[in-house]
Design an enzyme around this catalytic site. Structure first.
Site, PDB file in Angstrom:
ATOM      1  N   HIS A 196       0.873  -1.182   0.000  1.00 19.52           N
ATOM      2  CA  HIS A 196       0.000   0.000   0.000  1.00 19.52           C
ATOM      3  C   HIS A 196       0.909   1.231   0.000  1.00 19.52           C
ATOM      4  O   HIS A 196       1.664   1.439   0.955  1.00 19.52           O
ATOM      5  CB  HIS A 196      -0.851   0.056   1.266  1.00 19.52           C
ATOM      6  CG  HIS A 196      -2.057  -0.832   1.268  1.00 19.52           C
ATOM      7  ND1 HIS A 196      -1.989  -2.193   1.386  1.00 19.52           N
ATOM      8  CD2 HIS A 196      -3.381  -0.528   1.178  1.00 19.52           C
ATOM      9  CE1 HIS A 196      -3.217  -2.694   1.368  1.00 19.52           C
ATOM     10  NE2 HIS A 196      -4.084  -1.705   1.241  1.00 19.52           N
ATOM     11  N   GLU A 199      -1.250   6.421  -1.410  1.00 20.97           N
ATOM     12  CA  GLU A 199      -2.711   6.429  -1.298  1.00 20.97           C
ATOM     13  C   GLU A 199      -3.219   7.807  -0.852  1.00 20.97           C
ATOM     14  O   GLU A 199      -4.073   8.405  -1.507  1.00 20.97           O
ATOM     15  CB  GLU A 199      -3.157   5.340  -0.300  1.00 20.97           C
ATOM     16  CG  GLU A 199      -4.661   5.293  -0.069  1.00 20.97           C
ATOM     17  CD  GLU A 199      -5.082   4.178   0.903  1.00 20.97           C
ATOM     18  OE1 GLU A 199      -4.201   3.529   1.494  1.00 20.97           O
ATOM     19  OE2 GLU A 199      -6.305   3.996   1.055  1.00 20.97           O
ATOM     20  N   ASP A 281     -12.455  -2.643   0.231  1.00 18.61           N
ATOM     21  CA  ASP A 281     -13.215  -3.104   1.401  1.00 18.61           C
ATOM     22  C   ASP A 281     -14.716  -3.102   1.097  1.00 18.61           C
ATOM     23  O   ASP A 281     -15.464  -2.275   1.631  1.00 18.61           O
ATOM     24  CB  ASP A 281     -12.964  -2.155   2.586  1.00 18.61           C
ATOM     25  CG  ASP A 281     -11.482  -1.898   2.804  1.00 18.61           C
ATOM     26  OD1 ASP A 281     -10.697  -2.847   2.668  1.00 18.61           O
ATOM     27  OD2 ASP A 281     -11.129  -0.746   3.133  1.00 18.61           O
TER      28      ASP A 281
HETATM   29 ZN   LIG Z   1      -6.224  -1.915   0.872  1.00 14.35          ZN
END
Ligand SMILES: [Zn+2]
Length: 330
Positions: A196, A199, A281
């Site tokens: 990640h 972001e 998610d």
């Molecule tokens: Zn994620």
């Protein structure tokens, strides 16, 4: 376009935040949450409006985490997450979870027990739905480095049932470089590396992407959406064929982009950055992957041909074995 039935590949989805809503509702009383209405459910378990930052989104994940209290439930949630993906047209699914997050507060739960339950649920679903599922183990960057070491050991010990290693949680204030040795060790052991990075909408975001590639050996970037701010980082991603696992609605809800119309998906795609379409998610965001396809078609004019390109990228860069992918995709 029949986007619901378009076959899809999902590389970026968190198991802990993909719990089926009916299951969450059924389990709520057992974790001390009394749901009287749909508004109550939304209050505890959903994020459907932009939060002020990624940190406040992450803190809302904690209630959902409480339902992972025994192996039977963990197996059921894992199976249902795959079944729901199958119902979205997903044939190849990479599902990730953080052992440290999953077991936190569940005093009888161990990494080992939780993982075996997940694998059991996933393998049952693979058979029932003729899909290919690969599990990615997550290191939480907000925890001490000693935890990262034990999670890395755990992932490597179980490399027959993990396809990759990821670094997640808020990157702002949590540098990725201290995790370098763990990722290099996991890569050497044969695990795929995704991180990640890039972001949040912060000035250093493009730099975080380069750190993930240079210091952690990332072969894919989770999100990476902020790379559009730096042409050199975009060029680096293109030259090194490192795809982004883009999650448009997630970026809007976490404040990574102000408005969904501002999402740089189209810009990145047209520039030649390898892009894949993901939901991050889906449970907590109350979406599915078809929702993201519709969003791209409606806001950015994505065509079937372009969705095929994104899926071809996802296929090529999935960490799941070629044999398994081929069987599920054809
Ligand atoms: Zn994620």
């Amino acid at each position: 376009m029949d986007l619901k039935n378009t076959r899809k590949i999902a590389l970026h989805r968190h198991l802990e935040l993909s719990v089926r809503h009916s299951t969450l509702k059924a389990l709520a009383p057992q974790i001390g949450i009394d749901l009287k209405s749909d508004q109550d459910f939304a209050k505890y378990f959903l994020i459907t409006e932009p939060m002020k930052d990624l940190g406040s989104v992450l803190s809302k994940f904690l209630d959902t985490q409480k339902v992972f209290f025994n192996e039977k439930i963990i197996e059921q949630i894992s199976y249902e997450a795959c079944e729901d993906a199958h119902n979205e047209g997903i044939k190849i699914l990479e599902l990730r979870y953080a052992p440290t997050f999953l077991v936190d507060g569940h005093k009888d739960m161990t990494f080992e027990k939780a993982h075996l339950a997940i694998v059991k649920g996933v393998q049952r679903a693979e058979k029932d739905f003729n899909m290919a599922v690969g599990l990615i183990c997550i290191i939480q960057r907000i925890l001490p480095v000693a935890d990262a070491e034990s999670v890395t050991d755990f992932a490597i010990t179980h490399k027959d049932t993990f396809v990759g290693l990821d670094l997640a949680d808020n990157e702002v204030g949590f540098d990725s470089k201290p995790f370098s040795s763990f990722f290099l060790r996991a890569k050497k052991a044969g695990l795929g590396i995704t991180v990640h990075a890039g972001e949040s909408d912060v000035p250093k975001a493009p730099r975080y992407i380069l750190d993930a590639i240079e210091h952690l050996g990332a072969q894919r970037i989770g999100h990476g959406v902020q790379c559009y701010r730096d042409p050199n980082v975009m060029k680096h991603l293109i030259d090194h064929k490192i795809p982004l696992e883009l999650c448009p609605t997630s970026n809007w809800l976490t404040g990574a982009v102000k408005n969904i119309e501002d999402h740089p998906f189209r810009t990145l795609y047209d520039a030649g950055v390898l892009t894949t379409i993901n939901s991050d998610d889906p449970g907590i965001f109350n979406i599915d992957l078809t929702h993201e396809y519709k969003l791209l078609a409606n806001n950015f004019g994505f065509t079937n041909k372009e969705f095929e390109v994104c899926n071809a990228t996802a296929y090529e860069h999935s960490f799941i074995s070629e044999d398994k992918k081929k069987k599920a995709w054809s």
